[in-house]
Design an enzyme around this catalytic site. Structure first.
Site, mmCIF file in Angstrom:
data_model
loop_
_atom_site.group_PDB
_atom_site.id
_atom_site.type_symbol
_atom_site.label_atom_id
_atom_site.label_comp_id
_atom_site.label_asym_id
_atom_site.label_seq_id
_atom_site.Cartn_x
_atom_site.Cartn_y
_atom_site.Cartn_z
ATOM 1 N N ASP A 97 0.845 -1.207 0.000
ATOM 2 C CA ASP A 97 0.000 0.000 0.000
ATOM 3 C C ASP A 97 0.882 1.260 0.000
ATOM 4 O OD1 ASP A 97 -2.231 1.595 0.226
ATOM 5 O OD2 ASP A 97 -2.690 1.064 2.296
ATOM 6 N N SER A 137 -3.471 -9.720 1.726
ATOM 7 C CA SER A 137 -3.669 -10.172 3.126
ATOM 8 C C SER A 137 -2.521 -10.990 3.717
ATOM 9 C CB SER A 137 -4.971 -10.986 3.303
ATOM 10 O OG SER A 137 -6.077 -10.138 3.426
#
Ligand code: ADP
Length: 191
Positions: free
Chosen positions: A41, A140
């Protein structure tokens, strides 16, 4: 084997940095705030700054935080990719499950569905824009601690299922950041 054909499309497994990929769209393993963070991110926001963050702020102002398993699309800013698709993977929490013979420790059905949904919703958004290529990180499996082998099976199955229909998407890349992730995904495609 680092490539598999599904209908008119293919899935390719690569080791590398997703921000460097020359593809139409890349997927960000974001968090619900859409304001950037660590891991992939942070890398995507830094590489595409400031346009990606500006669009994310507008999205949050309009619709609030992004729920787990959902996805939104923004510009790629300074990235080579035209679009970034932001999706929020589940934070892994293991449970004990029994299939009558064995006890297994794994993610709950709900978490598996949420992770699958990240891939399906991202592909749907990309297809709506008519993109030909999309690159995914291993959603994840970093800060959110989903076990690699389990996450890889869910990810590969979701993409395979999506590619069974007619779609603009011809190339799906999994861009894995290290050997362990690469091996888990290549293993998953053998199933
Ligand atoms: P999450 O919070 O969804 O777990 P992370 O960013 O912590 O997201 O990790 C997801 C995966 O992305 C991990 O396997 C991590 O090694 C990988 N990763 C981190 N940086 C990059 C990058 N620049 N390109 C591709 N994958 C990356």
């Amino acid at each position: 084997m680092n490539e598999v054909e599904i209908g008119q499309s293919k899935i390719v497994f690569l080791k590398g940095d997703i921000t460097k990929q020359q593809v139409d769209s890349i997927v960000n393993a974001a968090n619900s705030s859409l304001m950037g963070g660590g891991g992939v991110d942070g890398a995507i926001h830094r590489a595409g700054w400031p346009a990606i963050l500006e669009e994310c702020k507008k999205i949050v102002a309009k619709q609030g935080r992004l729920p787990t398993g959902q996805a939104v699309i923004t510009t790629g800013g300074k990235l080579l990719a035209k679009y970034v698709i932001h999706t929020v993977g589940p934070i892994y929490k293991s449970i004990r499950e029994s299939d009558d013979q064995n006890w297994m420790i794994r993610g709950s059905e709900n978490q598996r569905e949420q992770l699958r949904s990240c891939y399906i919703k991202s592909l749907e958004l990309a297809a709506e824009k008519g993109v030909k290529s999309i690159a995914f990180p291993s959603i994840s499996t970093g800060a959110y601690r989903y076990p690699l082998s389990e996450a890889a099976l869910i990810a590969v199955q979701a993409v395979k299922d999506f590619l069974k229909q007619e779609t603009s998407i011809k190339d799906v890349y999994f861009v894995l950041f290290n050997d362990a992730a690469y091996e888990a995904y290549v293993e998953a495609v053998r199933h």
